[in-house]
Design a protein around this motif. Structure first.
Motif, mmCIF file in Angstrom:
data_model
loop_
_atom_site.group_PDB
_atom_site.id
_atom_site.type_symbol
_atom_site.label_atom_id
_atom_site.label_comp_id
_atom_site.label_asym_id
_atom_site.label_seq_id
_atom_site.Cartn_x
_atom_site.Cartn_y
_atom_site.Cartn_z
ATOM 1 N N GLN A 121 0.823 -1.205 0.000
ATOM 2 C CA GLN A 121 0.000 0.000 0.000
ATOM 3 C C GLN A 121 0.862 1.263 0.000
ATOM 4 O O GLN A 121 2.075 1.224 0.174
ATOM 5 N N ALA A 122 0.198 2.407 -0.182
ATOM 6 C CA ALA A 122 0.872 3.703 -0.098
ATOM 7 C C ALA A 122 1.267 3.979 1.347
ATOM 8 O O ALA A 122 0.734 3.361 2.277
ATOM 9 N N PRO A 123 2.210 4.887 1.564
ATOM 10 C CA PRO A 123 2.540 5.266 2.942
ATOM 11 C C PRO A 123 1.308 5.756 3.689
ATOM 12 O O PRO A 123 0.359 6.274 3.082
ATOM 13 N N ALA A 124 1.316 5.595 4.997
ATOM 14 C CA ALA A 124 0.202 6.047 5.830
ATOM 15 C C ALA A 124 0.323 7.551 6.084
ATOM 16 O O ALA A 124 1.309 8.190 5.750
ATOM 17 N N GLY A 125 -0.702 8.088 6.705
ATOM 18 C CA GLY A 125 -0.727 9.509 7.006
ATOM 19 C C GLY A 125 -1.407 10.304 5.910
ATOM 20 O O GLY A 125 -1.828 9.753 4.877
ATOM 21 N N HIS A 126 -1.516 11.590 6.139
ATOM 22 C CA HIS A 126 -2.215 12.458 5.191
ATOM 23 C C HIS A 126 -1.401 13.725 4.938
ATOM 24 O O HIS A 126 -0.563 14.115 5.736
ATOM 25 N N GLY A 127 -1.696 14.341 3.807
ATOM 26 C CA GLY A 127 -1.069 15.610 3.499
ATOM 27 C C GLY A 127 0.354 15.461 3.018
ATOM 28 O O GLY A 127 0.832 14.372 2.712
ATOM 29 N N ALA A 128 1.037 16.594 2.943
ATOM 30 C CA ALA A 128 2.379 16.650 2.391
ATOM 31 C C ALA A 128 3.407 16.897 3.491
ATOM 32 O O ALA A 128 3.113 17.513 4.516
ATOM 33 N N PHE A 129 4.606 16.405 3.264
ATOM 34 C CA PHE A 129 5.755 16.775 4.089
ATOM 35 C C PHE A 129 6.520 17.836 3.323
ATOM 36 O O PHE A 129 7.052 17.571 2.246
ATOM 37 N N ASP A 130 6.585 19.047 3.871
ATOM 38 C CA ASP A 130 7.166 20.153 3.118
ATOM 39 C C ASP A 130 8.592 20.471 3.542
ATOM 40 O O ASP A 130 9.116 21.545 3.255
ATOM 41 N N GLY A 131 9.253 19.515 4.201
ATOM 42 C CA GLY A 131 10.648 19.693 4.553
ATOM 43 C C GLY A 131 11.560 19.330 3.399
ATOM 44 O O GLY A 131 11.126 18.816 2.359
ATOM 45 N N PRO A 132 12.866 19.592 3.553
ATOM 46 C CA PRO A 132 13.825 19.266 2.487
ATOM 47 C C PRO A 132 13.853 17.773 2.197
ATOM 48 O O PRO A 132 13.906 16.954 3.117
ATOM 49 N N THR A 133 13.801 17.437 0.925
ATOM 50 C CA THR A 133 13.662 16.031 0.518
ATOM 51 C C THR A 133 14.504 15.750 -0.722
ATOM 52 O O THR A 133 14.549 16.547 -1.651
ATOM 53 N N LEU A 134 15.161 14.591 -0.697
ATOM 54 C CA LEU A 134 15.870 14.092 -1.865
ATOM 55 C C LEU A 134 15.276 12.740 -2.240
ATOM 56 O O LEU A 134 15.150 11.858 -1.391
#
Length: 260
Positions: free
Chosen positions: A189-202
């Protein structure tokens, strides 16, 4: 209910890097990378539940695995960390970032998108069951048993990292195969939780892998809007093993930029 998962901690100063393996992997698979990264930072590599040296328990949901990781951070008195996850481990760290964004300094996701995937491990599970039944006495016998179901030698070598010498003298699986197979639908399945993580991401993807295609990027950016996409052209899904120097370089450059 959280599980006290096994971990390897290099110690050191600064914001630590947590390394989270994929399905049927373990912290041991990351030793060569950890050896490099620990020269510059504290690294904590983990065994997820039912993997490596961690306990075998029912439940493979991403919420449960992320809570295990948060509980470990609490036990180690770590308030914030950089999180690196490959494949299934990538979904775990995305889930943690959604559930507790204040605990995440940055996110590194290796060759996985935040979406559901189709089932594709039936041959692998059949090979692992054959290992259980066959009780191999050595690794040559183990490889022959796995080869009845798994054609690719590189995959067989990876699966064999889950073998250990048992009390009877035969090689035995150390993973919780029953629990992993029972939770396989959740793993896909997709990751759990909702919404976006708006921190720095690679996001590092393999150019020869179909796990993070261009068509998936809109969904990925909906969850990870600040994602920087790095493609290792000559790598497949096991990009950290196939292109180790390029992978290390990408991770180190990203982390250095966060701490500049």
């Amino acid at each position: 209910m959280t599980v006290e998962i096994n971990y390897l901690d290099t110690g050191g100063e600064g914001t630590p890097l947590f390394v989270v393996h994929g399905l049927l992997g373990s912290a041991d698979n990351w030793r060569s990378h950890v050896k490099q990264w620990q020269e510059y930072r504290r690294v904590v590599s983990v065994d997820l539940r039912n993997h490596g040296r961690s306990p075998h328990v029912q439940g493979m949901s991403y919420t449960a695995m992320a809570q295990d990781l948060l509980a470990l951070m609490d036990r180690l008195n770590i308030e914030r960390a950089h999180l690196l996850g490959h494949s299934m481990g990538g979904k775990v760290v995305i889930t943690l970032a959604r559930l507790a964004p204040q605990r995440v300094a940055s996110l590194i996701v290796a060759d996985i998108a935040p979406q559901a995937y189709s089932h594709g491990h039936s041959a692998v599970f059949a090979g692992l069951r054959r290992l259980e039944e066959g009780k191999p006495g050595n690794r040559r016998e183990a490889d022959e048993l796995l080869a009845e179901h798994v054609e690719e030698r590189t995959t067989r070598l990876f699966l064999a990292t889950n073998l250990q010498r048992g009390n009877t003298g035969n090689l035995e699986l150390r993973i919780g195969l029953d629990e992993i197979m029972a939770g396989y639908d959740d793993i896909m399945q997709a990751p759990a939780g909702h919404g976006a993580f708006d921190g720095p991401t690679l996001v590092i993807r393999g150019g020869k892998s179909d796990y993070v295609t261009d068509a998936m990027l809109p969904v990925l950016r909906g969850v990870l809007p600040r994602a920087e996409i790095k493609t290792l052209d000559e790598a497949g899904h096991w990009l950290h093993a196939e292109q180790p120097e390029a992978f290390q370089s990408a991770v180190s450059a990203f982390l250095d930029a966060q701490e500049a």
